[in-house]
Write an enzyme that holds these catalytic residues in place. Structure first.
Site, short mmCIF file in Angstrom:
data_model
loop_
_atom_site.label_atom_id
_atom_site.label_comp_id
_atom_site.label_asym_id
_atom_site.label_seq_id
_atom_site.Cartn_x
_atom_site.Cartn_y
_atom_site.Cartn_z
N HIS A 136 -11.26 -2.60 3.22
CA HIS A 136 -11.25 -2.23 4.63
C HIS A 136 -12.01 -0.94 4.90
CE1 HIS A 136 -8.20 0.02 2.59
NE2 HIS A 136 -8.15 0.86 3.61
N ASP A 137 -12.54 -0.29 3.87
CA ASP A 137 -13.30 0.95 4.05
C ASP A 137 -14.79 0.76 3.80
OD1 ASP A 137 -10.95 2.40 4.52
OD2 ASP A 137 -10.72 2.95 2.41
N ASP B 143 -2.84 4.84 -2.44
CA ASP B 143 -3.89 5.45 -1.61
C ASP B 143 -4.27 6.84 -2.14
OD1 ASP B 143 -5.23 5.07 1.12
OD2 ASP B 143 -4.30 7.04 1.40
N ASP C 245 0.87 -1.17 0.00
CA ASP C 245 0.00 0.00 0.00
C ASP C 245 0.91 1.23 0.00
OD1 ASP C 245 -2.36 1.60 0.40
OD2 ASP C 245 -3.24 -0.11 1.43
N GLU D 208 -6.39 4.07 -5.86
CA GLU D 208 -7.67 4.48 -5.29
C GLU D 208 -7.92 5.92 -5.71
OE1 GLU D 208 -9.78 4.76 -0.92
OE2 GLU D 208 -7.77 5.56 -1.20
C1 NOJ Z 1 -7.97 5.52 1.91
C2 NOJ Z 1 -7.74 4.35 2.80
O1 NOJ Z 1 -8.26 3.20 2.20
C3 NOJ Z 1 -8.39 4.69 4.13
O2 NOJ Z 1 -8.46 3.58 4.98
C4 NOJ Z 1 -7.65 5.85 4.73
O3 NOJ Z 1 -8.32 6.28 5.89
C5 NOJ Z 1 -7.55 7.02 3.77
N1 NOJ Z 1 -7.25 6.64 2.44
C6 NOJ Z 1 -6.47 7.98 4.22
O4 NOJ Z 1 -5.21 7.40 4.01
#
Ligand code: NOJ
Length: 557
Positions: A320-321, A198, A97, A251
């Site tokens: 995970h989000d 990210d 990541d 992302e």
């Molecule tokens: C995206 C990540 O997937 C998330 O878990 C994180 O809180 C934010 N970016 C900030 O890094």
């Protein structure tokens, strides 16, 4: 270089919740090593590892204080090297990541940058406040509230789009870009297979002018998918990635189809794939928190837009989000297993690289939280505060948080029916879902009709089939809860029919059954609740092409 990642299935590990070997309640790298055979037997060829770098954990590792070391709670660099080599021995590549929009405020660069005269000052975005003790602009962050934090030591504010312990790097400073290149080389030289990047489309802030009104992320028009971000991505590819056999998936925040095309167009040389959010927000008003009714017709429209709009998709239903998909688009009650298999059928019959998030392959559900204090995620607490300020009643507030909290997906993986779900012998950092006695990996391993075994079958089906991998996507039919689409390559055609409802339905079609989540071997047009079926027209002429029969076919634009 070959695009090997198009052939693969990626398995995402959120390390702190995966497998704990020293009973401190937090998953660790030796725990991941101990489960590599399970990941291989699922058929995944890549592991995306959420952050394991040194971090004070203001945002569970997405706040990195040293990009070149492993946080002791996860293990050592020797463990990490062992993971890379043990994975390689099983034909699995590790993808790291890459969190480079921000660091932790405990990173050495930030600590030094607090001194106005330091060469590191310009690594971050520092500004004086406005007269009257006001922050430099009106932007609001992703975790709500102002994006500016005042630092008494140097008498200025710094910018943080996320938590105040996550200061944003300054990508107008070329030195920052060079540092990032070195970090990428450090990991690629260790043998990793690429990066999940990210929030990569928001790294470059074109201006710091006030933003237009919106509740969360006011100011985004000054930093979303700016030309500067595209330029930096090209540079990272040219100077680093192009010299290694690796891939990137980025992302991308609030990205639309055109934006995603630009980021992932092979001709432009930026990212290989993009994570977007549209397909998970069919039943959401504005991002994740405010729900509206799920409509399968809408889902097919969104799938069609992205399947036909992008040459190659990063396919995911969980991470995970996000809440667990079986609780989100499926039925986590009576039809849990069947709807989990339906969602797997969809995942593996779309065009792109499929990603499986840990626990998804056994149909893990959202957590059974009963109150806010059981949650750990900083975002959930901030959102609760924000919606409280709009006088949303407590019951509705809790309902939104409970169903959308990121902690739903972060509870420990349920390996067995033993105490601690086989994840830990200690006190888990976040509660184990009480349903672990019924939903766990060990039970499903031994049961041929389990969700786990269905995932294995679908991964294998895709692996052996070029049409499912590379075929064109054609929407066929959408009505009430039922959608159908096909994948076509040359003479070969596969049709997926999905009943997203707890009611029987009809969608006539013929052809040999290639996959079925209820174990059928022929199809007569009647669908059981939550049934998924894949019909094939095979090259040798067996079977017939499926055609949607009901006259009232809803048009799919
Ligand atoms: C995206 C990540 O997937 C998330 O878990 C994180 O809180 C934010 N970016 C900030 O890094």
């Amino acid at each position: 270089m070959s695009q090997w990642w198009k052939e693969q299935v990626v398995y995402q590990i959120y390390p702190r919740s995966f497998m704990d070997t020293n009973d401190d309640g937090v998953g660790d790298i030796p725990g991941i090593i101990s489960k590599l055979d399970e990941i291989r037997s699922l058929g995944a060829g890549v592991i995306w590892l959420s952050p394991v770098y040194k971090s004070p954990d203001a945002d569970n590792g997405y706040d990195i204080s040293d990009y070149r070391s492993i946080d002791p709670k996860f293990g050592t660099m020797a463990d990490m090297e062992m993971l890379i080599s043990q994975a390689k021995a099983r034909g699995i590549k590790i993808v790291m990541d890459l969190v480079i929009n921000h660091t932790s405020d405990e990173h050495e660069w930030f600590q030094k940058s607090r001194d106005k005269d330091s060469p590191y000052r310009d690594y971050y975005i520092w500004r004086p406040g406005k007269p009257g003790g006001k922050p430099p602009n009106n932007w609001t962050g992703f975790f709500t509230g102002t994006v500016w934090e005042y630092d008494g030591q140097s008498g200025e504010y710094y910018l943080h789009l996320f938590h105040k312990k996550q200061p944003d790097l300054n990508y107008k400073n070329q030195k920052v870009v060079e540092e990032i290149k070195e970090i990428m080389r450090f990991w690629l030289d260790k043998g990793v297979g690429g990066f999940r990047c990210d929030v990569i489309n928001i790294i470059y802030k074109s201006s710091l002018e006030d933003g237009k009104y919106q509740v969360v992320a006011r100011g985004i028009e000054h930093y979303q998918s700016q030309e500067g971000a595209h330029r930096i991505l090209k540079e990272l590819r040219r100077d680093v990635l192009a010299h290694y056999d690796c891939f990137t998936v980025g992302e991308s925040v609030m990205v639309d189809l055109d934006g995603a095309k630009q980021l992932s167009d092979p001709e432009r040389g930026e990212l290989d794939m993009v994570f977007y959010f549209d397909h998970l927000e069919v039943d959401r008003v504005v991002a994740r928190y405010i729900p509206k009714k799920f409509r399968a017709v809408k889902l097919l429209q969104v799938l069609t837009k992205w399947q036909q709009g992008l040459d190659w998709n990063a396919l995911y239903l969980e991470n995970h989000d996000q809440p667990r998909i079986v609780s989100h688009y499926g039925d986590d009650g009576v039809f849990r297993e069947r709807s989990a298999k339906l969602l797997a059928t969809m995942l593996f019959t779309l065009r792109g690289t499929p990603f499986i998030y840990q626990g998804q392959e056994i149909g893990m559900t959202n957590f059974d939280f009963t109150e806010l204090s059981q949650l750990r995620d900083v975002e959930s607490y901030n959102i609760d505060k924000l919606i409280r300020s709009f006088f949303v009643p407590a019951r509705i507030r809790w309902n939104w948080i409970r169903t959308a909290s990121r902690d739903n997906a972060r509870t420990p993986v349920q390996w067995s029916a033993e105490p601690g779900a086989g994840f830990t012998g200690g006190e888990p950092w976040l509660g184990v879902n009480a349903n672990y006695k019924d939903i766990n990996y060990r039970e499903q391993q031994g049961r041929p009709d389990s969700v786990l075994n269905y995932y294995k079958q679908m991964v294998a089906l895709r692996a052996s089939n070029d049409t499912l991998k590379y075929g064109k996507f054609i929407p066929l039919y959408a009505k009430a809860g039922v959608i159908a689409y096909s994948r076509v390559l040359g003479e070969e055609e596969y049709t997926t029919i999905l009943n997203f409802s707890g009611k029987p339905a009809r969608a006539a079609g013929t052809g040999p059954v290639v996959a079925s989540n209820i174990g059928r071997d022929s199809f007569d047009g009647s669908l059981s609740p939550w049934e998924a079926v894949v019909l094939g027209k095979l090259v040798d002429g067996r079977g017939k092409v499926f055609r949607p029969v009901p006259p009232s076919v809803s048009p799919v634009p």
